[in-house]
Design a protein around this motif. Structure first.
Motif, PDB file in Angstrom:
ATOM      1  N   ILE A   1      -7.032   3.358  -8.159  1.00  0.00           N
ATOM      2  CA  ILE A   1      -8.397   3.836  -7.881  1.00  0.00           C
ATOM      3  C   ILE A   1      -9.348   2.906  -8.628  1.00  0.00           C
ATOM      4  O   ILE A   1      -9.239   2.738  -9.849  1.00  0.00           O
ATOM      5  CB  ILE A   1      -8.557   5.288  -8.359  1.00  0.00           C
ATOM      6  CG1 ILE A   1      -7.621   6.223  -7.591  1.00  0.00           C
ATOM      7  CG2 ILE A   1     -10.014   5.736  -8.218  1.00  0.00           C
ATOM      8  CD1 ILE A   1      -7.472   7.607  -8.203  1.00  0.00           C
TER       9      ILE A   1
ATOM     10  N   GLU B   1       0.835  -1.196   0.000  1.00  0.00           N
ATOM     11  CA  GLU B   1       0.000   0.000   0.000  1.00  0.00           C
ATOM     12  C   GLU B   1       0.877   1.257   0.000  1.00  0.00           C
ATOM     13  O   GLU B   1       1.817   1.381   0.787  1.00  0.00           O
ATOM     14  CB  GLU B   1      -0.914   0.028   1.227  1.00  0.00           C
ATOM     15  CG  GLU B   1      -1.848   1.239   1.205  1.00  0.00           C
ATOM     16  CD  GLU B   1      -2.636   1.415   2.510  1.00  0.00           C
ATOM     17  OE1 GLU B   1      -2.470   0.592   3.422  1.00  0.00           O
ATOM     18  OE2 GLU B   1      -3.411   2.381   2.589  1.00  0.00           O
TER      19      GLU B   1
ATOM     20  N   ASP C   1     -14.379   3.209  -5.889  1.00  0.00           N
ATOM     21  CA  ASP C   1     -13.832   4.401  -5.227  1.00  0.00           C
ATOM     22  C   ASP C   1     -14.314   5.711  -5.852  1.00  0.00           C
ATOM     23  O   ASP C   1     -14.116   6.782  -5.277  1.00  0.00           O
ATOM     24  CB  ASP C   1     -12.295   4.392  -5.297  1.00  0.00           C
ATOM     25  CG  ASP C   1     -11.695   3.172  -4.630  1.00  0.00           C
ATOM     26  OD1 ASP C   1     -12.163   2.838  -3.525  1.00  0.00           O
ATOM     27  OD2 ASP C   1     -10.785   2.561  -5.216  1.00  0.00           O
TER      28      ASP C   1
ATOM     29  N   TYR D   1      -3.523   6.548  -8.629  1.00  0.00           N
ATOM     30  CA  TYR D   1      -3.293   5.795  -7.396  1.00  0.00           C
ATOM     31  C   TYR D   1      -3.938   6.475  -6.197  1.00  0.00           C
ATOM     32  O   TYR D   1      -3.893   7.693  -6.060  1.00  0.00           O
ATOM     33  CB  TYR D   1      -1.789   5.614  -7.161  1.00  0.00           C
ATOM     34  CG  TYR D   1      -1.126   4.925  -8.325  1.00  0.00           C
ATOM     35  CD1 TYR D   1      -1.382   3.570  -8.564  1.00  0.00           C
ATOM     36  CD2 TYR D   1      -0.306   5.621  -9.212  1.00  0.00           C
ATOM     37  CE1 TYR D   1      -0.805   2.924  -9.662  1.00  0.00           C
ATOM     38  CE2 TYR D   1       0.274   4.977 -10.297  1.00  0.00           C
ATOM     39  CZ  TYR D   1       0.017   3.634 -10.521  1.00  0.00           C
ATOM     40  OH  TYR D   1       0.581   3.003 -11.595  1.00  0.00           O
ATOM     41  N   LYS D   2      -4.486   5.640  -5.342  1.00  0.00           N
ATOM     42  CA  LYS D   2      -5.083   6.156  -4.113  1.00  0.00           C
ATOM     43  C   LYS D   2      -3.969   6.588  -3.159  1.00  0.00           C
ATOM     44  O   LYS D   2      -2.965   5.890  -3.023  1.00  0.00           O
ATOM     45  CB  LYS D   2      -5.936   5.074  -3.444  1.00  0.00           C
ATOM     46  CG  LYS D   2      -7.274   4.875  -4.132  1.00  0.00           C
ATOM     47  CD  LYS D   2      -8.134   3.861  -3.408  1.00  0.00           C
ATOM     48  CE  LYS D   2      -7.701   2.465  -3.747  1.00  0.00           C
ATOM     49  NZ  LYS D   2      -8.720   1.439  -3.455  1.00  0.00           N
TER      50      LYS D   2
ATOM     51  N   MET E   1      -8.815  13.127  -5.299  1.00  0.00           N
ATOM     52  CA  MET E   1      -7.363  12.964  -5.256  1.00  0.00           C
ATOM     53  C   MET E   1      -6.791  13.863  -4.160  1.00  0.00           C
ATOM     54  O   MET E   1      -7.449  14.816  -3.733  1.00  0.00           O
ATOM     55  CB  MET E   1      -6.752  13.350  -6.620  1.00  0.00           C
ATOM     56  CG  MET E   1      -7.193  12.432  -7.754  1.00  0.00           C
ATOM     57  SD  MET E   1      -6.679  13.050  -9.398  1.00  0.00           S
ATOM     58  CE  MET E   1      -4.891  12.964  -9.267  1.00  0.00           C
TER      59      MET E   1
ATOM     60  N   TYR F   1     -13.537   9.811  -6.947  1.00  0.00           N
ATOM     61  CA  TYR F   1     -12.433   9.766  -5.992  1.00  0.00           C
ATOM     62  C   TYR F   1     -11.776  11.135  -5.895  1.00  0.00           C
ATOM     63  O   TYR F   1     -11.368  11.706  -6.898  1.00  0.00           O
ATOM     64  CB  TYR F   1     -11.392   8.720  -6.426  1.00  0.00           C
ATOM     65  CG  TYR F   1     -10.235   8.617  -5.448  1.00  0.00           C
ATOM     66  CD1 TYR F   1     -10.360   7.873  -4.280  1.00  0.00           C
ATOM     67  CD2 TYR F   1      -9.046   9.292  -5.685  1.00  0.00           C
ATOM     68  CE1 TYR F   1      -9.320   7.789  -3.360  1.00  0.00           C
ATOM     69  CE2 TYR F   1      -7.994   9.228  -4.777  1.00  0.00           C
ATOM     70  CZ  TYR F   1      -8.149   8.473  -3.614  1.00  0.00           C
ATOM     71  OH  TYR F   1      -7.119   8.411  -2.710  1.00  0.00           O
TER      72      TYR F   1
ATOM     73  N   ASN G   1      -2.782  -0.435  -5.533  1.00  0.00           N
ATOM     74  CA  ASN G   1      -3.016   0.979  -5.214  1.00  0.00           C
ATOM     75  C   ASN G   1      -3.956   1.715  -6.161  1.00  0.00           C
ATOM     76  O   ASN G   1      -4.216   2.906  -5.968  1.00  0.00           O
ATOM     77  CB  ASN G   1      -1.668   1.701  -5.155  1.00  0.00           C
ATOM     78  CG  ASN G   1      -0.836   1.258  -3.967  1.00  0.00           C
ATOM     79  OD1 ASN G   1      -1.175   1.526  -2.829  1.00  0.00           O
ATOM     80  ND2 ASN G   1       0.233   0.513  -4.234  1.00  0.00           N
TER      81      ASN G   1
ATOM     82  N   THR H   1      -0.031  12.268  -8.455  1.00  0.00           N
ATOM     83  CA  THR H   1      -0.375  10.970  -7.860  1.00  0.00           C
ATOM     84  C   THR H   1      -1.154  10.088  -8.826  1.00  0.00           C
ATOM     85  O   THR H   1      -1.348   8.900  -8.555  1.00  0.00           O
ATOM     86  CB  THR H   1      -1.180  11.160  -6.565  1.00  0.00           C
ATOM     87  OG1 THR H   1      -2.384  11.894  -6.881  1.00  0.00           O
ATOM     88  CG2 THR H   1      -0.379  11.957  -5.550  1.00  0.00           C
TER      89      THR H   1
ATOM     90  N   ALA I   1      -3.450   8.989   0.600  1.00  0.00           N
ATOM     91  CA  ALA I   1      -4.032   9.860   1.623  1.00  0.00           C
ATOM     92  C   ALA I   1      -3.064  10.946   2.090  1.00  0.00           C
ATOM     93  O   ALA I   1      -3.492  12.008   2.521  1.00  0.00           O
ATOM     94  CB  ALA I   1      -4.473   9.001   2.818  1.00  0.00           C
TER      95      ALA I   1
END
Lengths: 778, 279
Positions: free
Chosen positions: A401, A306, A405, A343-344, A410, A408, A399, A340, A346
């Motif tokens: 999206i 992750e 999701d 890809y997810k 970003m 999403y 990873n 990014t 945070a």
């Protein structure tokens, strides 16, 4: 016409522009010849940075055939400056004069302009202009230079823009990561290089203060607005015509100082059209460059792969001026906003900077910043996969999206509506025969043969930006909408006045397909007019993969509206309830009945010529104009995967197979879409392996001709295998943009394949045979 | 990129061309295929006062083999050279020049007179120990390959002289290898290898101001057989013998490595390529 209407969209109808473009009958600005026309050549600075201490034009004026010489101090030009505006906090506004005043800021900047009877004489005159300079210390590199003489007084640190994107807590997330990887990457400055360089003809009629500017521009309406302001003319007095244009790629989405100088000089010589056709040397020197970036990156991963956090410091070399009207923010803001990718994530902290230097200005170029950011992001994932001893594709899957999701948000707060990445990846892996290539890789490792590597790039292309998504750079305009007028002529045929523009990508065809289907007529009955601000109401033009989404949306809405008007009139004429009527292939039917009740041509005849038959409550004419704005955008997913082989002895790179799968939503013209994908991959491969604008430390361009600036030819581009997935976009024609996506992955693919084949990480582009040899030689 | 003013003279024969060059007082330039000259004019890097067009001069486009030597007229186009089978090394090298449009215009003598050290045909002339026939105000002379090339884009031709013909001895065996960034580009490094009896000549292009004749010492003789070991030794010797410059397309070290690789390829080819007896 048959009563059997088949949709034009989704089929490879014959392109409307091909009859002229493929038979040498295109109408380019370069072809334009007008009575009394004269030709312009610019005198360009040989210095990267210097104060102008004197300009002697006497020698030029003595050349037979030279009629005028203009400098930046000429009264016609002296008070005008291009100033790219943005309300972003911390953005430093600077002026760009149409011809240099006081000082020059890059080698190639136009200092004077010579007007003569032909271009040969104009160049003879340009040679005879003597400019004296007092050299200043140039800044060439955007990240490791001490500053002696700032490029602009307003920005003593050469920083025109800086912005930090943050989400979550990066320090905390990195502290908890199982592995942390660092990369320090630079990408190679290169540019669009359309076959037709920049070109313009300006003619001013003093009697009614009208200016006509034929320009090879991607953005005629924007040019009109900007010229009105810069030239102090009412906007309605300016007509901008972009006829056939030989390629653009973003380079022609800019209003250049040369364009403005040409128009100002034309106003100073009323009745005499002035023509400037840029040559390749000028283009390489002074048309906008792009992609001169550095990325200092750190990423943290959990043990299961992750992606936990990304920290990025980004420098974009924006060149000598803030590109008009897009601003110096165009590359840095895109880099920070899209880094990014699919890809997810945070926890994100990214500081981007737009640094001015004594090099040609950077501007929009197909893919804007993302060929670099995709390279950066995929390099982090490839490094992460090695650190975790994970398969690089498996790490990416971990990873992505996913459909569940979306929408999403970003970490840069852009909203991704796609989620089709895994579908694209699955299809790409299957088409590519990943297992087969892995087996071949293993075979070569065992029995010998050139080392083989597999490279992957996954990306999201932000297309068709509506008013919410195009608000990012906070310029004094929002590019979210276009207009389209659909007019049924008295004979029933259809003329479309669309705000889109075309630089060879077949927009006349695409708009005709959309209108034919929305209206219910044959494709052949539709004629499309584009590129003339006197005929179409409004269009922002070609950039950001926006035209199929936005211009297509407007065309669909206008076509559907005219259809409703025509059916209403037909219903009244035939005394049939309009809700029972259908329009197919130019014939009005009662639903379910084979025989038409009236032809569209007859309806049109009544609308224009037979007001005696016009039912009560109907106005003459059959036309509609509609705007469309998607508000947000249509993210488009794409995956490229390729097998490359490398000869460690020579560095030679061979491309064995290259697969691309993109989500174009519902496809309007399959061959045009495939052409967009293939052409953009070819440009991406050019950037990854060949194209490099190199400045020496004094700021002289070392790659000033196509002898040294290498572009890929058909011989260098492999057979590309292109596949599609389709998730329909939330817009009237359900499309997603495809103009730029192909450029985004090749950097990542080539670098990834090199790592996979030989175990070496390449940190600077392009990947050339010499570079490969250096990396693997002891 | 428009050329500066010049006057134009279309020569009717060699004497007329030489006279026109003489009348130009050192400011004349021969226009043959124009594939190098015209771009230089457009960039205003060449500024001749007079262009002497020799394209209509009769009798300069012949190709004939006599006594093991290919005699080629000055106006033989690369496409013609690439398509003949009398001199397979010259044919192979000509195929590496540019693209079809360039090969159909560019001429053998033009390439030699331009003396680009990265070009294919100068390397072939030197590998074959060939010569050019030159006409000038004082009559004609014969210049060997070793005398013709002086430096990058510099030959020993006087400004009033023109090449009228080229002698290319046909080797008993040959090899040619080139490494360029793209198909049709000038070589980063090229190698032409030729064997005449037991004498081996290896010439490397792209590593010096002139096509570089490798001095392989005792290895210069070759009894006909070239083992893989021998090829490797010769290739390493060639790499040791060159002192290349660095530029945008490759460092000195890279060019030296390419010299070894291309020499090995050319010699491997040479070991298997013999010129047909029919020549």
């Amino acid at each position: 016409m048959t009563g059997d209407h088949r949709p034009a969209s989704g089929t490879p109808v014959r392109r409307k522009e091909d009859a002229r473009l493929l038979t040498g009958r295109g109408r380019y600005v370069s072809d334009l010849a007008l009575p009394r026309m004269r030709h312009v050549a610019f005198v360009r600075s040989p210095l990267a940075h210097g104060r102008i201490t004197g300009i002697d034009t006497d020698g030029a004026l003595a050349v037979d055939g030279v009629t005028a010489v203009f400098t930046g101090e000429h009264p016609a030009l002296a008070s005008v400056a291009l100033r790219a505006l943005s309300a972003l906090p911390g953005y430093v506004e600077t002026d760009q004069p149409p011809l240099a005043r006081d000082k020059v800021r890059f080698a190639g900047e136009a200092v004077a302009a010579v007007v003569a009877d032909d271009r040969y004489l104009a160049e003879d005159g340009a040679e005879a202009v003597v400019v004296d300079y007092e050299p200043l210390t140039p800044t060439v590199c955007a990240w490791d230079a001490g500053i002696t003489d700032p490029v602009h007084d307003e920005a003593p640190d050469n920083l025109l823009l800086s912005r930090t994107f943050t989400a979550g807590d990066v320090d905390d997330a990195l502290a908890g990561a199982h592995v942390v990887v660092d990369r320090d990457l630079t990408t190679n400055r290169h540019g669009g290089n359309p076959i037709e360089c920049r070109a313009g003809v300006a003619r001013y009629e003093a009697a009614d203060r009208r200016l006509t500017f034929w320009s090879g521009t991607q953005v005629p309406h924007l040019v009109r607005t900007q010229l009105a302001e810069l030239l102090d003319l009412p906007e309605g007095n300016i007509r901008v015509i972009a006829p056939d244009v030989g390629g653009g790629f973003g380079v022609k989405a800019v209003l250049y100082p040369e364009d403005v100088a040409l128009c100002l000089m034309a106003m100073a010589t009323p009745g005499i059209p002035l023509k400037w056709v840029e040559d390749r040397v000028e283009h390489l020197l002074a048309a906008t460059h792009a992609r001169d970036h550095r990325y200092v990156l750190r990423a943290g991963f959990a043990a299961d792969g992750e992606l936990l956090a990304v920290r990025a410091d980004v420098w974009c070399n924006v060149g000598a001026y803030s590109v008009y009207p897009w601003t110096a923010g165009i590359e840095p803001l895109m880099a920070g906003g899209l880094l990014t990718g699919p890809y997810k994530l945070a926890h994100y902290a990214c500081t981007v900077r737009g640094v001015t230097t004594n090099t040609s200005p950077s501007g929009p170029y197909r893919g804007v910043a993302r060929p670099a950011t995709v390279f950066a992001m995929e390099a982090l994932l490839d490094s992460g996969a090695r650190a975790l001893d994970m398969d690089p594709i498996a790490l990416r899957r971990r990873n992505l999206i996913l459909p569940a999701d979306v929408p999403y948000r970003m970490p840069s707060r852009l909203v991704d509506d796609s989620g089709a990445y895994e579908a694209c990846l699955d299809r790409a892996v299957a088409m590519f025969d990943l297992a087969g290539w892995r087996a071949e890789q293993g075979r070569r490792r065992k029995v010998g043969g050139r080392p083989l590597g597999i490279g992957v790039g996954i990306y999201n292309e932000l297309t068709g930006l509506g008013r919410a998504a195009s608000a990012g750079p906070r310029m004094p305009f929002r590019t979210g909408h276009d207009a389209c007028t659909v007019r049924i002529n008295p004979d029933g045929a259809v003329t479309v006045f669309s705000g889109v523009t075309s630089q060879g990508q077949g927009l006349e065809t695409t708009m005709a397909q959309v209108v034919a289907d929305a209206l219910g007529v044959d494709y052949d009955a539709v004629d499309v007019r584009i590129g003339d601000t006197d005929s179409s109401l409004w269009g922002f033009g070609a950039f950001s993969s926006r035209q199929a989404v936005i211009g297509g949306g407007a065309a669909h809405l206008a076509g559907a509206d005219v259809r409703a008007k025509a059916l209403a009139l037909a219903g009244a004429l035939c005394e049939v309830d309009v809700s029972d009527l259908d329009l197919r292939a130019g014939q009005v039917h009662v639903r379910g009945q084979e025989k038409p009740v009236i032809a569209l041509a007859e309806v049109a005849e009544v609308a224009y010529l037979r007001s005696d038959r016009l039912p009560e409550g109907f106005e003459p004419g059959l036309e509609s104009t509609k705007f469309y704005d998607p508000i947000r955008g249509a993210f488009a997913a794409g995956v490229q995967i390729a097998a490359l082989e490398f000869d460690p002895a020579t560095g030679e790179i061979g491309i064995l197979d290259w697969v691309c799968v993109e989500d174009a939503g519902r496809i309007v013209h399959p061959v045009i879409v495939a052409g967009q994908v293939a052409g953009s991959i070819a440009q991406g491969i050019g950037g990854a392996m060949y194209e490099h604008l190199v400045y020496d430390e004094d700021g002289n361009l070392s790659t000033g001709t196509l002898l040294d600036y290498l572009m890929p030819t058909a011989g260098e581009i492999p057979e590309l295998r292109i596949g599609h997935v389709c998730t329909e976009g939330a817009n009237p024609t359900h499309v997603r943009g495809v103009g730029e996506g192909g450029t985004l992955a090749p950097n990542a693919v080539v670098a990834g394949a090199l790592l996979d084949a030989l175990g070496v990480e390449v940190d600077d582009l392009p990947v050339t045979p010499a570079r490969v040899w250096e990396l693997v030689s002891p | 990129m428009k050329c500066p003013p010049f006057s134009y003279h279309r020569a009717t024969d060699v004497a007329d061309a030489v006279a026109a060059l003489g009348a130009a007082d050192g400011e004349g330039k021969i226009l043959a295929g124009g594939q190098s000259l015209v771009p230089l004019l457009a960039l205003r890097l060449a500024r001749p006062a007079v262009l002497v067009d020799v394209n209509r001069v009769p009798g300069l486009d012949g190709l004939v083999v006599r006594d093991g030597v290919l005699h080629a007229g000055a106006l033989v186009r690369h496409l013609h050279l690439a398509g003949q089978d009398h001199h397979p090394l010259a044919a192979e090298a000509a195929r590496w020049i540019g693209h079809t449009a360039i090969r159909s215009r560019g001429t053998l003598a033009g390439s030699l007179a331009h003396a680009d050290p990265s070009a294919e045909l100068p390397a072939v002339l030197r590998a074959c120990d060939g010569a050019v026939h030159v006409a000038g105000p004082g009559g004609t002379r014969r210049l060997g390959a070793d005398e013709l090339f002086v430096g990058a884009l510099q030959s020993s031709l006087a400004e009033t002289e023109m090449i009228t013909g080229v002698e290319l001895p046909v080797p008993d065996a040959w090899g040619f290898a080139e490494f360029a960034r793209r198909h049709g580009d000038f070589a980063i490094v090229s190698v032409a290898a030729a064997r005449f009896g037991d004498r081996l000549r290896v010439v490397v292009g792209g590593v010096a101001g002139v096509p570089h004749l490798v001095d392989p010492g005792d290895l210069a003789t070759c009894d006909g057989g070239l083992s893989a070991d021998r090829v490797a030794i010769l290739a390493a010797a060639a790499a040791d013998d060159v002192d290349p410059p660095s530029d945008l397309h490759g460092s000195a070290g890279y060019r030296r490595a390419l010299t070894e690789q291309m020499t090995a390829r050319a010699l491997t080819q040479l070991a298997g390529h013999r010129t047909p007896e029919a020549a």
